[in-house]
Design a protein around this motif. Structure first.
Motif, PDB file in Angstrom:
ATOM      1  N   UNK A  12      52.971  49.507  63.346  1.00 65.24           N
ATOM      2  CA  UNK A  12      51.916  50.435  63.743  1.00 65.24           C
ATOM      3  C   UNK A  12      50.619  50.301  62.967  1.00 65.24           C
ATOM      4  N   UNK A  13      50.573  49.441  61.970  1.00 67.03           N
ATOM      5  CA  UNK A  13      49.348  49.203  61.203  1.00 67.03           C
ATOM      6  C   UNK A  13      48.754  47.862  61.618  1.00 67.03           C
ATOM      7  N   UNK A  14      47.418  47.805  61.687  1.00 69.36           N
ATOM      8  CA  UNK A  14      46.731  46.584  62.088  1.00 69.36           C
ATOM      9  C   UNK A  14      45.787  46.125  60.999  1.00 69.36           C
ATOM     10  N   UNK A  15      45.815  44.838  60.705  1.00 64.82           N
ATOM     11  CA  UNK A  15      44.914  44.213  59.740  1.00 64.82           C
ATOM     12  C   UNK A  15      44.214  43.041  60.418  1.00 64.82           C
ATOM     13  N   UNK A  16      42.947  42.840  60.064  1.00 64.20           N
ATOM     14  CA  UNK A  16      42.215  41.713  60.641  1.00 64.20           C
ATOM     15  C   UNK A  16      42.402  40.472  59.773  1.00 64.20           C
ATOM     16  N   UNK A  17      42.301  39.333  60.445  1.00 65.38           N
ATOM     17  CA  UNK A  17      42.464  38.044  59.793  1.00 65.38           C
ATOM     18  C   UNK A  17      41.333  37.142  60.273  1.00 65.38           C
ATOM     19  N   UNK A  18      40.569  36.571  59.346  1.00 63.09           N
ATOM     20  CA  UNK A  18      39.539  35.602  59.707  1.00 63.09           C
ATOM     21  C   UNK A  18      40.204  34.247  59.881  1.00 63.09           C
ATOM     22  N   UNK A  19      39.898  33.596  60.997  1.00 65.30           N
ATOM     23  CA  UNK A  19      40.527  32.316  61.303  1.00 65.30           C
ATOM     24  C   UNK A  19      39.993  31.197  60.432  1.00 65.30           C
ATOM     25  N   UNK A  20      40.873  30.262  60.133  1.00 70.00           N
ATOM     26  CA  UNK A  20      40.491  29.038  59.426  1.00 70.00           C
ATOM     27  C   UNK A  20      39.777  28.122  60.407  1.00 70.00           C
ATOM     28  N   UNK A  21      39.062  27.152  59.873  1.00 71.25           N
ATOM     29  CA  UNK A  21      38.342  26.181  60.697  1.00 71.25           C
ATOM     30  C   UNK A  21      39.265  24.999  60.995  1.00 71.25           C
ATOM     31  N   UNK A  22      40.316  25.276  61.804  1.00 72.61           N
ATOM     32  CA  UNK A  22      41.264  24.233  62.180  1.00 72.61           C
ATOM     33  C   UNK A  22      41.496  24.287  63.686  1.00 72.61           C
ATOM     34  N   UNK A  23      41.911  23.176  64.234  1.00 67.60           N
ATOM     35  CA  UNK A  23      42.233  23.100  65.662  1.00 67.60           C
ATOM     36  C   UNK A  23      43.358  24.072  66.002  1.00 67.60           C
ATOM     37  N   UNK A  39      45.769  28.652  59.141  1.00 69.10           N
ATOM     38  CA  UNK A  39      45.408  29.409  60.337  1.00 69.10           C
ATOM     39  C   UNK A  39      44.381  30.485  60.026  1.00 69.10           C
ATOM     40  N   UNK A  40      44.464  31.075  58.823  1.00 70.59           N
ATOM     41  CA  UNK A  40      43.508  32.120  58.481  1.00 70.59           C
ATOM     42  C   UNK A  40      43.883  32.829  57.206  1.00 70.59           C
ATOM     43  N   UNK A  41      43.168  33.937  56.961  1.00 73.21           N
ATOM     44  CA  UNK A  41      43.390  34.740  55.757  1.00 73.21           C
ATOM     45  C   UNK A  41      43.090  36.195  56.094  1.00 73.21           C
ATOM     46  N   UNK A  42      43.955  37.115  55.624  1.00 72.65           N
ATOM     47  CA  UNK A  42      43.707  38.536  55.840  1.00 72.65           C
ATOM     48  C   UNK A  42      42.396  38.938  55.174  1.00 72.65           C
ATOM     49  N   UNK A  43      41.642  39.812  55.834  1.00 74.21           N
ATOM     50  CA  UNK A  43      40.311  40.165  55.366  1.00 74.21           C
ATOM     51  C   UNK A  43      40.285  41.135  54.195  1.00 74.21           C
ATOM     52  N   UNK A  46      36.923  33.997  66.096  1.00 76.04           N
ATOM     53  CA  UNK A  46      36.695  34.187  64.678  1.00 76.04           C
ATOM     54  C   UNK A  46      37.747  35.074  64.021  1.00 76.04           C
ATOM     55  N   UNK A  47      38.304  36.010  64.749  1.00 77.58           N
ATOM     56  CA  UNK A  47      39.254  36.969  64.172  1.00 77.58           C
ATOM     57  C   UNK A  47      40.495  37.082  65.041  1.00 77.58           C
ATOM     58  N   UNK A  48      41.584  37.333  64.381  1.00 71.80           N
ATOM     59  CA  UNK A  48      42.824  37.723  65.033  1.00 71.80           C
ATOM     60  C   UNK A  48      43.279  38.989  64.324  1.00 71.80           C
ATOM     61  N   UNK A  49      43.905  39.874  65.081  1.00 70.94           N
ATOM     62  CA  UNK A  49      44.427  41.107  64.512  1.00 70.94           C
ATOM     63  C   UNK A  49      45.945  41.029  64.474  1.00 70.94           C
TER      64      UNK A  49
END
Length: 192
Positions: free
Chosen positions: A37-48, A118-122, A29-32
């Motif tokens: 040195x900064x981390x942001x979460x990204x919710x994954x798109x509903x794609x293969x 692929x996704x969108x930053x949260x 569901x998530x990729x970081x």
């Protein structure tokens, strides 16, 4: 007695299945994304392609070098191809897409083209997003991972390497009641 054994086996099977399903949902569901040195979460798109990327990251984080393109994105090769499901779209600031099957694009502004989402930053937008993406720079090291921090676990030794079914924290402490997070079980990293 036989019915009790069958019932216990069914319960065990269901709990294993539920644990696997929870792991799959957590890891898929998530990729970081870590830059400078900064981390942001990204919710994954509903794609293969998004699911394939997350599956590749189960083996460890991926660091790639990206470059700025016309002040609206950073982009570059992943080093491997993913399944495309391209569609004409206008990518918005915060979108992450696959381009030409093997390139990743992280957007700070809108652009229309044929992409595979692929996704969108949260939770990062505007100038903070542009700063995070280092728009205007080149050779930007970008790390993609399934955890919000690097684990640096490359080899498991000692008790955590045992095939005893127990869970261990990343610093080697036995954990009897693990909650969500990353652990070592039977010598391998797992995510609950």
């Amino acid at each position: 007695m036989r019915q009790i054994i069958i019932l216990l086996a069914a319960i065990l099977l269901c709990s294993c299945s539920a644990e696997s399903e929870t792991k799959a949902q957590t890891t898929m569901n998530k990729i970081y994304v870590t830059i400078g040195g900064q981390t942001q979460s990204m919710t994954l798109a509903d794609t293969q392609a998004a699911q394939e990327l997350a599956a590749r990251l189960q083996n460890g984080s991926l660091t790639i070098s990206l470059n700025t393109n016309d002040d609206f994105e950073i982009w570059g090769p992943l080093g491997f191809s993913l399944t495309t499901s391209n569609r004409q779209m206008t990518a918005q600031a915060g979108d992450v897409v696959l381009y030409s099957g093997s390139n990743i694009c992280l957007f700070a502004d809108a652009n229309s083209w044929s992409y595979t989402p692929l996704g969108h930053f949260d939770s990062i937008t505007g100038n903070d997003l542009r700063t995070f993406l280092k728009i205007g720079q080149n050779n930007i090291p970008v790390t993609l991972s399934l955890t919000s921090g690097a684990t640096a676990v490359s080899k498991v030794t000692g008790a955590a390497a045992a095939d005893d079914g127990a869970c261990y924290s990343l610093n080697g402490q036995r954990v009897d009641n693990p909650t969500k997070g990353m652990y070592i079980k039977n010598g391998k990293k797992i995510i609950l």
